[in-house]
Enzyme design. Structure first.
Site, PDB file in Angstrom:
ATOM      1  N   CYS A  60       0.819  -1.216   0.000  1.00 60.52           N
ATOM      2  CA  CYS A  60       0.000   0.000   0.000  1.00 60.52           C
ATOM      3  C   CYS A  60       0.850   1.261   0.000  1.00 60.52           C
ATOM      4  CB  CYS A  60      -0.902  -0.022   1.236  1.00 60.52           C
ATOM      5  SG  CYS A  60      -1.787   1.518   1.529  1.00 60.52           S
ATOM      6  N   TYR A 190      -5.743   5.929  -8.714  1.00 61.48           N
ATOM      7  CA  TYR A 190      -6.911   5.150  -8.295  1.00 61.48           C
ATOM      8  C   TYR A 190      -8.170   5.635  -9.003  1.00 61.48           C
ATOM      9  CZ  TYR A 190      -4.131   3.013  -4.593  1.00 61.48           C
ATOM     10  OH  TYR A 190      -3.182   2.307  -3.916  1.00 61.48           O
TER      11      TYR A 190
END
Length: 315
Positions: A60, A190
């Site tokens: 992440c 994203y």
């Protein structure tokens, strides 16, 4: 894990809108009491070495920031680190890398266990990084933008003597860069990858590469975004750049250019990678397996690309 996990963050227009951070308490030098001991039952979290556990995924980018800052500031002995499996199941982040599938300090199988202990009604995505209090077993914060800032400003007594100063006295320029880079780059990839309409995807794509072009020009005459000194904003950009060619270029359709095709950004990213505290915190195996194996609607066959060759970062 299906990308359906992100349905709540998909707008009717097809744009993806990231959920907010549920736990936003802060560990502070001014805190002198523990949870529930302050006025009006307010939770207070004092700076206390050995008390808190930083839970991260090496896959992440948001969590990766905190790993780098912790390393740069020399806080490894003050704040312990828990690493989750890069592959989530329907219950979220798992501690299957640890013996018996439990975090050895917190004693939990899933990060969601402490999320629900802290807020039994919580029904959002369980995210990393998260800082958990080992005394109460409660989540202090999953507010990833604030976590790294507080490591710099609130834990100063525990920094190593030669720790870099990551936040300048005058933060105006850095904060503006942070906002622009978050909107168009960090979160922009994203917004490309999880867009559900062509229009939303193209808008995010255009904003992403327009910002990368600006940053490419900015880095033509300087080593770091603010000049010759490393700062917080460099760390925030790096964790997206280091994933760009391995994941975002193909998996999220951010494919106008590869990072290696931006001469200044590529030189800058490699310079950071080769600096102590950066490259050794990058795990391309975790990164690729996480993205390609947990987004079934984007990669239904769950094939993990073999490349790119990570040796290009040190060649």
């Amino acid at each position: 894990m299906s990308a359906g996990q992100f349905v709540k963050e998909s707008a009717p227009t097809g744009e993806w809108k990231r959920q907010g951070n549920r736990f936003t308490d802060r560990i502070s030098r001014d805190s002198t009491s523990g949870p529930g001991e302050g006025p009006d039952d307010q939770r207070r979290w004092p700076v206390e070495p050995g008390r808190y556990r930083l839970v991260v995924s090496l896959a992440c980018p948001w969590a990766h920031r905190s790993v780098i800052v912790r390393r740069l500031l020399g806080l490894e002995d003050a704040i312990s680190l828990a690493i989750v499996d890069p592959i989530r199941d329907d219950r979220g982040w798992r501690f299957t890398l640890d013996p018996a599938g439990r975090d050895p300090v917190l004693g939990i199988e899933f990060l969601s266990d402490v999320y629900r202990r802290t807020d039994p009604s919580y029904d959002g995505r369980v995210t990393v990084p998260a800082i958990v209090d080992t005394v109460s077993g409660l989540v202090v914060t999953n507010d990833y933008p604030q976590i790294t800032l507080d490591l710099s400003t609130e834990w100063t007594e525990h920094h190593r003597p030669d720790a870099p100063r990551l936040i300048p006295d005058d933060r105006a320029e850095m904060d503006q860069l942070i906002d622009d880079i978050y909107r168009d780059v960090n979160n922009g990839v994203y917004r490309c990858g999880f867009a559900t309409t062509q229009e939303a995807y193209e808008a995010a794509y255009d904003a992403l590469f327009a910002r990368l072009d600006v940053l490419e020009e900015r880095l033509a005459d300087r080593n770091y975004l603010l000049g010759d000194t490393l700062s917080e904003v460099d760390i925030r950009l790096f964790t997206t750049l280091v994933r760009f060619d391995a994941v975002y270029h193909g998996h999220f359709k951010c494919n106008r250019n590869k990072l290696t095709e931006f001469p200044n950004l590529w030189a800058y990213a490699r310079r950071l990678y080769q600096r102590p505290g950066f490259g050794e915190t990058v795990d391309f195996d975790h990164i690729k397996r996480h993205y390609y194996l947990t987004h079934d609607t984007i990669n239904p066959n769950r094939i993990v690309p073999k490349g790119p060759d990570p040796r290009v970062w040190t060649a």
